[in-house]
Design an enzyme around this catalytic site. Sequence first.
Site, PDB file in Angstrom:
ATOM      1  N   HIS A 168       0.886  -1.109  -0.021  1.00  0.00           N
ATOM      2  CA  HIS A 168       0.065  -0.057   0.173  1.00  0.00           C
ATOM      3  C   HIS A 168       0.766   1.268   0.055  1.00  0.00           C
ATOM      4  CE1 HIS A 168      -4.012   1.688   0.651  1.00  0.00           C
ATOM      5  NE2 HIS A 168      -3.474   2.649   1.208  1.00  0.00           N
ATOM      6  N   ASP A 226      -5.954  14.481   0.159  1.00  0.00           N
ATOM      7  CA  ASP A 226      -5.150  14.604  -0.897  1.00  0.00           C
ATOM      8  C   ASP A 226      -5.139  15.860  -1.698  1.00  0.00           C
ATOM      9  OD1 ASP A 226      -3.563  12.255  -0.249  1.00  0.00           O
ATOM     10  OD2 ASP A 226      -5.047  10.935  -1.316  1.00  0.00           O
ATOM     11  N   ASN A 253      -3.255   4.914  -7.731  1.00  0.00           N
ATOM     12  CA  ASN A 253      -3.143   4.048  -6.792  1.00  0.00           C
ATOM     13  C   ASN A 253      -3.017   2.669  -7.045  1.00  0.00           C
ATOM     14  OD1 ASN A 253      -5.505   2.777  -4.658  1.00  0.00           O
ATOM     15  ND2 ASN A 253      -3.663   3.459  -3.656  1.00  0.00           N
ATOM     16  N   SER A 308      -3.851  -1.411  -5.952  1.00  0.00           N
ATOM     17  CA  SER A 308      -4.510  -2.132  -4.663  1.00  0.00           C
ATOM     18  C   SER A 308      -4.468  -3.588  -5.346  1.00  0.00           C
ATOM     19  CB  SER A 308      -5.993  -1.778  -4.498  1.00  0.00           C
ATOM     20  OG  SER A 308      -6.644  -2.593  -3.571  1.00  0.00           O
ATOM     21  N   HIS A 365     -10.273   2.089  -1.230  1.00  0.00           N
ATOM     22  CA  HIS A 365     -10.304   1.798   0.131  1.00  0.00           C
ATOM     23  C   HIS A 365     -11.018   0.600   0.000  1.00  0.00           C
ATOM     24  CE1 HIS A 365     -10.291   3.953   4.141  1.00  0.00           C
ATOM     25  NE2 HIS A 365      -8.976   3.992   3.773  1.00  0.00           N
ATOM     26  N   GLN A 373     -10.640   2.678  10.008  1.00  0.00           N
ATOM     27  CA  GLN A 373     -10.571   4.143  10.671  1.00  0.00           C
ATOM     28  C   GLN A 373     -11.860   4.623  10.729  1.00  0.00           C
ATOM     29  OE1 GLN A 373      -9.456   3.199   7.345  1.00  0.00           O
ATOM     30  NE2 GLN A 373      -7.299   3.457   7.254  1.00  0.00           N
ATOM     31  N   TYR A 391       4.614   0.156  -2.993  1.00  0.00           N
ATOM     32  CA  TYR A 391       4.279  -0.077  -4.359  1.00  0.00           C
ATOM     33  C   TYR A 391       5.390  -0.862  -4.843  1.00  0.00           C
ATOM     34  CZ  TYR A 391       0.946   3.707  -4.572  1.00  0.00           C
ATOM     35  OH  TYR A 391      -0.127   4.519  -4.382  1.00  0.00           O
TER      36      TYR A 391
END
Length: 719
Positions: free
Chosen positions: A47, A115, A526, A528, A93, A238, A50
């Site tokens: 995460h 961000d 991103n 994932s 997410h 979170q 990379y």
Amino acid sequence: MQEPAITPDLIAAHGLKPEEYDMILEIIGREPTFTELGIFSAMWNEHCSYKSSKKWLRTLPTSGPQVICGPGENAGVVDIGDGQAVVFKMESHNHPSYIEPYQGAATGVGGILRDVFTMGARPIASMNALSFGEPSHPKTRQLVNGVVEGIGGYGNCFGVPCVGGEVRFHPAYNGNCLVNAFAAGLADSDKIFYSAASGVGMPVVYLGAKTGRDGVGGATMASAEFDDTIEEKRPTVQVGDPFTEKRLMEATLELMQTGAVISIQDMGAAGLTCSAVEMGDKGGLGVRLDLENVPQREENMTAYEMMLSESQERMLMVLKPELEAEARAVFEKWDLDFAIVGETIAEDRFLIMHHGEVKADLVLSKLSSTAPEYDRPWVPTPAAEPLAEVPQIDPIDGLRALLASPNYGGKQWVYEQYDTMVMADSARTPGLGAGIVRVHGTDKALAFTSDVTPRYVRANPEEGGKQAVAEAYRNLTAVGARPLATTDNLNFGNPEKPEIMGQFVGAIKGIGAACAALDMPIVSGNVSLYNETDGTAILPTPTIGAVGLLASTDEIIGKEVREGHVALVVGETTGHLGQSALLAEVFNREDGDAPHVDLEAERRNGDFIRANRALIKACTDLGDGGLALAAFELAEGAGVGLHLDDAPTEILFGEDQARYLVACNFDQAEALMSAAGQTGVTVTSVGRFTGDTVRIGGSEALLADLAATFRASFAAAVA
């Protein structure tokens, strides 16, 4: 508190391979402390590091005359003229949203908004791309409802319009849903804020909400497969507070006007650890932190917990010391914490102190820029078998089957839970094609879209990767926008499996080729990975978020279908049914190759649409469901019937690329066909919009009946 002994089980629980732990021993020359082990675990997971994808990400086109800042910062920055820039990024997410749907999705929205405003931009638009398991799966309804409520709950309270997105269902997502969140903001192009620290002895300042134990280990959890211990991972998710985030944004943007900010970074994955390391590493500096100064909302927090907490609505800043009082006053006004928690140092060192005790003492660069990097073995995805024969069907029956599927039915149930008009600059809300937001105080507008067809990527990763970019290009073009740049959210299974890594490599090659050919560089993104449960991977899902520019709102191509308008297809139709929506929904088949993407044709046909926008009353790209579904959606949106000429099933439902459906009056249709003849673009008349029925050849149904199916199918599947 007595720290646990470092054992093989503890190392494995931190997501570190034995050979990676051996690297740690070699780097530091001793056994790590518990806090150090946690820091390495956080910074070396997929995460944050990379490590499986870096090699291939470097091959993507990331520059262009419009690019102010490409990948590597919190978000990408693209020039839109007049001293303004659009700042945007898409991020996943996924794992948190599967474990705790509401908070997982909500904090995904919060993270992507941070961000954007960390760069100095005020958010103006959001989107989300969601993938769920089949509706009949026992967990799907809970996930859909929780995720959509979480996105709406956070975004609506924060006050940013949701202007578009995607929702899909497929059994491959039964064990791993995907929640990809996008945000864009506006900034002055000469007032962008970056994360690289500078200056020795500068105060490192903690801003925002207090630190709790929520999210400890979240980044490590997001870098692993799921198994039957999934419920134990709920504490790693979170918890978000959108009102605090709103105050944090206002305070941050106000602070940036004071000149006090040297560098700034939001606290996202791996919290204080990642933000401090990235700021120091990018600036070639070390960082010392004194954790007793960290604002805490829980008692007796350990160094390990404070360093790895992913509590939301927090930032880290390097501050000009002479402006400390002014900066503190801004955050106190907004009732947010402002605490000096450390300083920059000259040595390449990450020193963590807690009540005078050294909790971690590491070489900072080894945590980030020189972290492990893998060249994973990969095998090309085998070529798809030729498509077996597809029977001809009654076209209305085929259309009705698509409309009855939650994959292709209307998504009102989703976007009506989102505030799409807050800020009063939305020029087009979700429903059909790209969303549009006016650039406040100017004539300009920005268009936003999110696209991928995972079935295509599984069948042919390279063509599927190209197609995701090409569809984004078409969606922007169809509203009149000039495509500017893209952000990618690459969702795949376990990269340690060569066949999964082969999907990733193929998709990257396709995305890179399309971005280069269409002048849409990747400016942020991103990755994932490990989206697998009990060894079963998701469909490869490289989501493309893209932004386009309209020099004036007068350039917007509308959706003004009217009685008597002619329906025209721009682009070549050959009737490609491999991996099509019709094949999946009517015949329960997912075979054949993905459609070929001719990038020259994409560019030529897109240029043609924009050059002739004055002749076009309505436009949409042709994708899933082909001509039949696209024509119905235009008709349904306008409340006008549709008569399409008789044609074989493959022509009506084929998913050939580089095509648009346009509506215009008779004189405009003639002019458009004349212009096409001069530019080598194929334009074909396929019918007209008229009456109150949908007629395809000799098959007919009431528009109202089909519209009722279209509008009810999604809610029926998930509500």
